[in-house]
Design an enzyme around this catalytic site. Structure first.
Site, PDB file in Angstrom:
ATOM      1  N   ASP A 127       0.837  -1.187   0.000  1.00  0.00           N
ATOM      2  CA  ASP A 127       0.000   0.000   0.000  1.00  0.00           C
ATOM      3  C   ASP A 127       0.884   1.254   0.000  1.00  0.00           C
ATOM      4  O   ASP A 127       1.462   1.569   1.026  1.00  0.00           O
ATOM      5  CB  ASP A 127      -0.967   0.005   1.179  1.00  0.00           C
ATOM      6  CG  ASP A 127      -0.308  -0.371   2.509  1.00  0.00           C
ATOM      7  OD1 ASP A 127       0.680  -1.119   2.531  1.00  0.00           O
ATOM      8  OD2 ASP A 127      -0.815   0.102   3.539  1.00  0.00           O
ATOM      9  N   GLU A 171      12.574   1.627   6.853  1.00  0.00           N
ATOM     10  CA  GLU A 171      11.471   0.776   6.395  1.00  0.00           C
ATOM     11  C   GLU A 171      11.667   0.363   4.938  1.00  0.00           C
ATOM     12  O   GLU A 171      11.344  -0.752   4.546  1.00  0.00           O
ATOM     13  CB  GLU A 171      10.168   1.557   6.549  1.00  0.00           C
ATOM     14  CG  GLU A 171       8.940   0.851   6.040  1.00  0.00           C
ATOM     15  CD  GLU A 171       7.737   1.765   5.965  1.00  0.00           C
ATOM     16  OE1 GLU A 171       6.620   1.253   5.991  1.00  0.00           O
ATOM     17  OE2 GLU A 171       7.922   2.998   5.863  1.00  0.00           O
TER      18      GLU A 171
END
Length: 508
Positions: free
Chosen positions: A282, A466
């Site tokens: 996403d 991340e």
């Protein structure tokens, strides 16, 4: 039992929720839904209706008075002179959370055992992140944490019937890529005990039932129900889905603004946005009709390669578990379903011209011409033929291998699961895909490039990220609904397991 235990914040706080999330008083929509109320929600809501009528009412001050805002975890002492590997072994304690206290009216679903969170704004356990975190925990010798995290997921399956995106009430309507069976298999490997698979077989089966709900109701080719699509008489395949079709509570303002700028029916837009969150990607051009326009998202119209490969892995482990139990009838039945799924993946997702796997569009009845690293999942699971693998690896080496590792797609759409970004879980999928089919040289090159990039960014920032820019190593990654996060569970895990493999092969 707390009556609001499984009720998301928007249904507990009503107008207060809307007021906070639409006001922009917090830069991140996730902040409010992660707050812990200092007293019962009914009392807070009652006072809100009284206070808001006052001329000097401050919404931000009201929230601060009535809620405990999310806090950063206390830092831990790690000696400065450690290597990055040793530092990450120690850093699990920073990301570790003890068994939760069940706060009334909080969005957190209390878990009974310790667990690792990703880091940054991600203050809870996340489903698919945890598998890649566990790979690093294995290298660190922390089988206790692997087991406790598997037990937490088993608890969630037994409590709510599936593993949600994360242990929050606002995540209950969706899951994430189904890695639970693979986690159990990893735990069995770590403990050198195949009976572990039998121990968790009921939970593996229950989760599989969640993903295949509706198979018995879908009788005609082309019909679909939730996550299940009947493609033809021999094949059930799966798609990502979400049981809700409203704005995401944790990204409420972003979803409302997107909808206001779209001509689509809001419920259809929101369902597709949420389904993309279930995919873990996403967001990505992979899910978009127009790769430049998030409003064109069409997740539920797509049969994803990775999801169907993961479910074939769940089926493989179920077959193994049933055979350990001596239940050969159930094993034979699931084995037939698995074989049909694998044949269908080739039938619908294999493109002969470029020799690659592509997602399949349910409505258009054609492959989606958006090559992505999802094409490596059949190789990661060992499902591809040698000829298929040869083509996929050649394509990935030419089009996806970059100076810092594997790029997610070749579209620079501004979405975070697109170029120029690389993500730790997909680097590991790629490593194993190459390794499984005889390209160990390429696997080790990938590991070297990715770990070197991690090290350079750590030297520059003091953080594990991340995601990373794998195309221009001087730049940070970008895209997404929130700032680049540091921490970071799955990055730490994949770095450690790749360094272990590099070390093993340099010594041999």
């Amino acid at each position: 039992m707390n009556p609001n235990k499984f009720i998301p914040p928007e249904e507990i706080y009503w107008e207060l929720f809307d007021a906070v999330q639409l006001s922009g008083i917090f830069l991140d929509s996730k902040t409010f839904v992660d707050c812990i109320p200092k007293r019962p929600a009914k009392e807070i809501l009652s006072d809100f209706y009284k206070e808001i009528k006052k001329d000097d009412f401050s919404l931000l001050e009201f929230i601060k008075e009535n809620f405990v805002l999310p806090k950063e975890p206390k830092p831990i002492d790690i000696p400065e002179n450690l290597s990055l590997e040793d530092r990450l072994h120690a850093q699990w304690e920073l990301l570790r959370r003890e068994p939760d206290v069940d706060h009334p009216d909080s969005s957190l679903l209390a878990l009974p055992y310790p667990y690792i969170v990703p880091g940054g704004r991600f203050r809870e356990i996340y489903y698919w992140d945890s598998y890649f975190t566990m790979l690093g925990l294995k290298v660190s010798g922390r089988k206790d944490l692997i087991e406790s995290m598997v037990d937490n997921f088993a608890y969630l399956i037994n409590t709510i019937g599936h593993i949600p995106n994360g242990n929050r009430t606002y995540f209950l309507s969706r899951s994430q890529p189904p890695f639970f069976a693979k986690m159990v298999e990893l735990l069995a490997e770590v403990k050198n005990n195949e009976a572990i698979i039998q121990e968790y077989l009921p939970e593996i089966w229950m989760e599989y039932s969640f993903w295949t709900e509706g198979e018995t109701e879908v009788h005609l080719p082309g019909k679909r129900y939730k996550r299940v699509v009947m493609q033809d008489e021999d094949a059930f395949l799966n798609r990502y889905w979400d049981d809700e079709d409203t704005p995401r509570p944790e990204s409420f303002l972003e979803d409302v603004e997107l909808s206001e700028n779209s001509r689509r029916y809001p419920d259809k837009l929101f369902r597709n946005i949420r389904a993309a969150c279930e995919s873990g990607w996403d967001f990505s051009s992979r899910w978009l009709y127009d790769p430049e326009d998030l409003k064109s998202i069409q997740t539920i119209a797509i049969l994803p390669i990775d999801l169907n490969v993961l479910l074939s892995e769940t089926e493989r482990i179920l077959v193994y578990g049933f055979r350990l139990e001596g239940d050969h009838k159930s094993a034979d039945k699931i084995e037939k379903v698995r074989n049909n799924r694998i044949e269908a993946i080739t039938r619908y997702c294999w493109e002969e011209e470029r020799s690659i796997f592509l997602d399949y569009h349910i409505k258009f009845k054609e492959k989606v011409d958006r090559p992505s690293l999802a094409m490596l999942f059949p190789l990661w699971a060992g499902l591809a033929t040698e000829e298929q693998a040869k083509g996929v690896i050649a394509y990935a080496e030419e089009h996806f291998m970059k100076p810092g590792g594997l790029v997610t797609t070749n579209y620079n759409s501004g979405q975070q699961w697109d170029a120029p970004n690389g993500w730790a879980p997909l680097q590991w999928i790629g490593f194993e895909a190459f390794w499984n089919y005889g390209r160990r040289d390429l696997a080790l090159t990938l590991a070297q490039r990715w770990t070197t990039l991690n090290e350079k960014v750590f030297e520059r920032t003091g953080k594990m990220m991340e995601k990373y820019n794998v195309e221009d190593l001087s730049l940070e990654a970008g895209g997404g609904e929130y700032p680049v996060q540091d921490g970071f569970g799955w990055t730490n895990g994949v770095y450690l397991v790749m360094k272990e493999r590099l070390s093993e092969n340099s010594a041999s």
